[in-house]
Design a protein around this motif. Structure first.
Motif, PDB file in Angstrom:
ATOM      1  N   TYR A  98      89.552  -8.709 -63.028  1.00  0.00           N
ATOM      2  CA  TYR A  98      89.982  -7.492 -62.343  1.00  0.00           C
ATOM      3  C   TYR A  98      89.258  -7.365 -61.009  1.00  0.00           C
ATOM      4  O   TYR A  98      88.251  -8.024 -60.768  1.00  0.00           O
ATOM      5  CB  TYR A  98      89.733  -6.262 -63.215  1.00  0.00           C
ATOM      6  N   PHE A 122      87.016  -1.542 -59.943  1.00  0.00           N
ATOM      7  CA  PHE A 122      87.032  -1.388 -61.395  1.00  0.00           C
ATOM      8  C   PHE A 122      86.125  -0.241 -61.834  1.00  0.00           C
ATOM      9  O   PHE A 122      85.027  -0.067 -61.336  1.00  0.00           O
ATOM     10  CB  PHE A 122      86.573  -2.681 -62.064  1.00  0.00           C
ATOM     11  N   ALA A 174      87.095   2.189 -67.736  1.00  0.00           N
ATOM     12  CA  ALA A 174      88.503   1.818 -67.852  1.00  0.00           C
ATOM     13  C   ALA A 174      88.765   0.968 -69.090  1.00  0.00           C
ATOM     14  O   ALA A 174      87.897   0.239 -69.562  1.00  0.00           O
ATOM     15  CB  ALA A 174      88.944   1.051 -66.612  1.00  0.00           C
ATOM     16  N   PRO A 218      91.801  -1.350 -69.451  1.00  0.00           N
ATOM     17  CA  PRO A 218      93.050  -1.857 -68.874  1.00  0.00           C
ATOM     18  C   PRO A 218      94.042  -2.314 -69.938  1.00  0.00           C
ATOM     19  O   PRO A 218      93.669  -2.846 -70.983  1.00  0.00           O
ATOM     20  CB  PRO A 218      92.586  -3.041 -68.013  1.00  0.00           C
ATOM     21  N   THR A 227      96.610  -4.752 -71.556  1.00  0.00           N
ATOM     22  CA  THR A 227      96.777  -6.206 -71.567  1.00  0.00           C
ATOM     23  C   THR A 227      98.067  -6.546 -72.296  1.00  0.00           C
ATOM     24  O   THR A 227      98.217  -6.251 -73.474  1.00  0.00           O
ATOM     25  CB  THR A 227      95.598  -6.905 -72.263  1.00  0.00           C
ATOM     26  N   TYR A 230      95.368  -6.967 -63.087  1.00  0.00           N
ATOM     27  CA  TYR A 230      96.278  -5.817 -63.143  1.00  0.00           C
ATOM     28  C   TYR A 230      97.670  -6.192 -62.623  1.00  0.00           C
ATOM     29  O   TYR A 230      98.682  -5.884 -63.253  1.00  0.00           O
ATOM     30  CB  TYR A 230      95.682  -4.671 -62.329  1.00  0.00           C
ATOM     31  N   ASP A 273      99.366  -8.451 -65.023  1.00  0.00           N
ATOM     32  CA  ASP A 273      99.852  -7.737 -66.194  1.00  0.00           C
ATOM     33  C   ASP A 273     101.134  -6.965 -65.875  1.00  0.00           C
ATOM     34  O   ASP A 273     102.041  -6.885 -66.717  1.00  0.00           O
ATOM     35  CB  ASP A 273      98.792  -6.779 -66.732  1.00  0.00           C
ATOM     36  N   ALA A 277      96.978   2.625 -61.690  1.00  0.00           N
ATOM     37  CA  ALA A 277      96.040   1.504 -61.849  1.00  0.00           C
ATOM     38  C   ALA A 277      95.131   1.754 -63.044  1.00  0.00           C
ATOM     39  O   ALA A 277      94.126   2.466 -62.943  1.00  0.00           O
ATOM     40  CB  ALA A 277      95.230   1.310 -60.576  1.00  0.00           C
ATOM     41  N   ASP A 278      95.439   1.137 -64.193  1.00  0.00           N
ATOM     42  CA  ASP A 278      94.735   1.432 -65.431  1.00  0.00           C
ATOM     43  C   ASP A 278      93.329   0.860 -65.500  1.00  0.00           C
ATOM     44  O   ASP A 278      92.635   1.025 -66.502  1.00  0.00           O
ATOM     45  CB  ASP A 278      95.554   0.942 -66.631  1.00  0.00           C
ATOM     46  N   TYR A 279      92.887   0.188 -64.461  1.00  0.00           N
ATOM     47  CA  TYR A 279      91.521  -0.355 -64.423  1.00  0.00           C
ATOM     48  C   TYR A 279      90.612   0.477 -63.531  1.00  0.00           C
ATOM     49  O   TYR A 279      89.434   0.147 -63.353  1.00  0.00           O
ATOM     50  CB  TYR A 279      91.537  -1.803 -63.923  1.00  0.00           C
ATOM     51  N   ARG A 280      91.137   1.577 -62.990  1.00  0.00           N
ATOM     52  CA  ARG A 280      90.370   2.431 -62.075  1.00  0.00           C
ATOM     53  C   ARG A 280      90.126   3.813 -62.674  1.00  0.00           C
ATOM     54  O   ARG A 280      90.837   4.259 -63.575  1.00  0.00           O
ATOM     55  CB  ARG A 280      91.130   2.638 -60.765  1.00  0.00           C
ATOM     56  N   TYR A 316      93.139   6.414 -62.741  1.00  0.00           N
ATOM     57  CA  TYR A 316      94.272   6.267 -63.654  1.00  0.00           C
ATOM     58  C   TYR A 316      94.623   7.592 -64.325  1.00  0.00           C
ATOM     59  O   TYR A 316      93.760   8.297 -64.851  1.00  0.00           O
ATOM     60  CB  TYR A 316      93.930   5.236 -64.722  1.00  0.00           C
TER      61      TYR A 316
END
Length: 281
Positions: free
Chosen positions: A30, A35, A39, A41, A43, A92, A95, A253-256, A259
């Motif tokens: 990521y 990041f 988070a 994320p 997958t 991200y 994915d 953005a599910d890694y931030r 989100y």
């Protein structure tokens, strides 16, 4: 934790990251520079999919690398071109491609910043990242997008008349512009992409665009959204802009830390419906 708050990069005071996070993220894939330690994320598994790296001829000395995810089998499928954020093709974005592929699309994410030779996802200095991103001119990026759609139309696994485009942050701006200059696209979905440079060009849109924006975005203001809406109306365009009042920039953005699960899911559903409504299905 880092939080990208502006589509073309944030100011130094917006960021902080630990050495431990940098070391761990280098291996997870990521974007180190955005990041969130909190988070989780999403997958999407690769089963049932073909995952490959394409090298797309684009007239440059070295061809354009792209991440491709598509359903297994010999059939032809509609295609979504996925445009990355400023962080390049990290997990991200990959994915996102797999999510589309699971739904029966071919998804391709070109690496627009490959000419720099830098590994953007592994970088933690936002100023260095933005300097690399700014080397990719509009003309160069538009040329790479055109090379991508030309390549897609020759592939045995695509439906050449059913190509859409979506993009996030920096990539959202590319979506708006691509819908103006690339006739291969039937529709586009722009996630919190910069609007100000494109408002005066609203009349150039050749394909419909759905814009998804956050009401708490400090980089793309309500005034920008209102101005684009007015420009679209004046040009006789029926493009849509949806604003989520409680969402910030990067809400998908599910890694931030930015989100927003509810708004991300609603935006995704709207995106899929928009593509279907405009023949990209």
């Amino acid at each position: 934790m880092l939080n990208l708050t502006r589509p073309d990069g944030s100011e130094p005071e917006d960021f902080h990251i630990s050495r431990r996070a940098v070391a761990g993220l280098f291996f997870t894939g990521y974007a180190v520079a955005a990041f969130s330690a909190e988070a989780a994320p999403i997958t999407t598994p690769e089963d049932g999919l073909v995952i490959e790296k394409a090298m797309i001829p684009n007239g440059a000395p070295n061809p354009l690398p792209a991440y491709v995810a598509r359903p297994k089998g010999s059939g032809r499928h509609p295609t979504i071109v996925v445009i990355n954020e400023v962080f390049g093709i990290h997990d991200y974005i990959k994915d996102i491609c797999r999510r589309f592929a699971k739904l029966g699309y071919v998804a391709v994410a070109p690496d627009f910043f490959y000419r720099s030779g830098a590994n953007l996802p592994a970088m933690s200095d936002l100023q260095q990242i933005i300097a690399i991103v700014r080397q990719a001119s509009d003309v160069q990026v538009d040329g790479d997008v055109a090379a991508t759609t030309a390549w897609l139309k020759t592939q045995k696994f695509t439906k050449p008349d059913k190509i859409g485009i979506t993009g996030f942050c920096w990539g959202g701006g590319v979506v708006w512009r691509s819908a103006m200059v690339n006739p291969d696209f039937k529709a586009g979905v722009a996630w919190y992409g910069p609007l100000k440079p494109l408002i005066a060009r609203a009349g150039e849109l050749k394909a419909p665009v759905l814009g998804l924006y956050g009401g708490l975005d400090t980089g793309i203001t309500a005034a920008d959204v209102d101005a684009m809406r007015a420009a679209l109306k004046a040009a006789g365009k029926d493009d849509e802009i949806k604003v989520y009042p409680d969402a910030a920039h990067g809400f998908h953005a599910d890694y931030r830390a930015s989100y927003n699960e509810a708004d991300a899911k609603d935006g995704w559903a709207r995106a899929l419906a928009f593509f279907k409504a405009h023949g990209v299905a």
